[in-house]
Design an enzyme around this catalytic site. Sequence first.
Site, PDB file in Angstrom:
ATOM      1  N   HIS A   1      60.968  19.922 -41.288  1.00 19.11           N
ATOM      2  CA  HIS A   1      60.093  20.067 -42.455  1.00 19.11           C
ATOM      3  C   HIS A   1      58.851  20.838 -42.004  1.00 19.11           C
ATOM      4  O   HIS A   1      57.755  20.280 -41.894  1.00 19.11           O
ATOM      5  CB  HIS A   1      59.734  18.675 -42.981  1.00 19.11           C
ATOM      6  CG  HIS A   1      59.161  18.664 -44.365  1.00 19.11           C
ATOM      7  ND1 HIS A   1      58.978  19.804 -45.128  1.00 19.11           N
ATOM      8  CD2 HIS A   1      58.723  17.638 -45.146  1.00 19.11           C
ATOM      9  CE1 HIS A   1      58.461  19.475 -46.295  1.00 19.11           C
ATOM     10  NE2 HIS A   1      58.299  18.173 -46.334  1.00 19.11           N
TER      11      HIS A   1
ATOM     12  N   ASP B   1      56.345   7.874 -41.220  1.00 17.78           N
ATOM     13  CA  ASP B   1      57.121   8.353 -42.375  1.00 17.78           C
ATOM     14  C   ASP B   1      58.121   7.251 -42.718  1.00 17.78           C
ATOM     15  O   ASP B   1      58.291   6.288 -41.952  1.00 17.78           O
ATOM     16  CB  ASP B   1      57.834   9.681 -42.020  1.00 17.78           C
ATOM     17  CG  ASP B   1      58.603  10.281 -43.206  1.00 17.78           C
ATOM     18  OD1 ASP B   1      58.337   9.894 -44.368  1.00 17.78           O
ATOM     19  OD2 ASP B   1      59.478  11.142 -42.964  1.00 17.78           O
TER      20      ASP B   1
END
Length: 288
Positions: free
Chosen positions: A122, A205
Amino acid sequence: MSDLLTIADLGRDGLEAILALSERNDLGRPLAGKGVALVFQKPSARTRNSMEMAVVQLGGHPVYIQKDEVGLGARETAEDVARTLACFHEVVAARVMDHRDLERMAAAIDKPVLNMLSDRSHPLQALADLLTAKQLLGGLENARIAYVGDANNVCHSLAEACSLLGVPLSIAGPQGYGFSDEMEGVRQVADPAEAVQGANIVYTDVWVSMGQDEEAERRRQAFAPYQVTSELMAKGRDAWFLHCLPARRGEEVTDDVMESAKSAVWRQAENRMHTARGALAWMLGARP
Ligand code: CP
Ligand code: NVA
């Protein structure tokens, strides 16, 4: 014009250039009269909105494309989707299930391809993460980052960025959930307190990423000792808290950490737009 599929591909110069461009608001309108295709195989709040606004700020027109509309790999091959979108757009951006689809798209067209999240990485998130760390700490020279939780796509790009910039990164997670790449300056440990010791940024996360629902129960059990709590934050060095979002409060992070004065998650979210603008400008040839 350059693709942006992983942070590692950028090299240190490319990464530093994008971070520098991201703090500028004089990048002009390189996308005037041009389109940017935004293909999403998975849901998104931050990436879609930050990308749309970044495209508008650069004078262009974003086109949001949901997964069933193009049917990447189902209705048409990844190559044919890319070739089609390249007829209309200056940049083709995609959030995909399988990173190899991005590589196939990039190989099929001359227009730049941008990774908006894959199973592997990402990069747009890592750009915002490093810009946020730089702003919070007044530079990256003394940054020490601890990532607690799943060594997933977000963690992988963060690790590539830290390694390129010489920022020490300690990743704490359970056995079997790390990554195998060796990166200079990046260490993986089992104990969250060991990772957080001396860190001035603590990052986490979700434990269950999009597409991993069938593993959810097993993952929640494995990651239970890795929740970021106030007690864990206190082991850092007056540490800031970061999270790419969306957060599952009560799983990887507690409410009080998310809401604390040392939580910078909204600044980090806003930086998604500034770094998306910097990244697009760089892909189109801008240099600081
Ligand atoms: N951090 C991030 O990429 O958020 P979205 O999934 O909402 O785009
Ligand atoms: N690791 C998460 C990040 C979401 C922005 C996922 O892939 O779902």
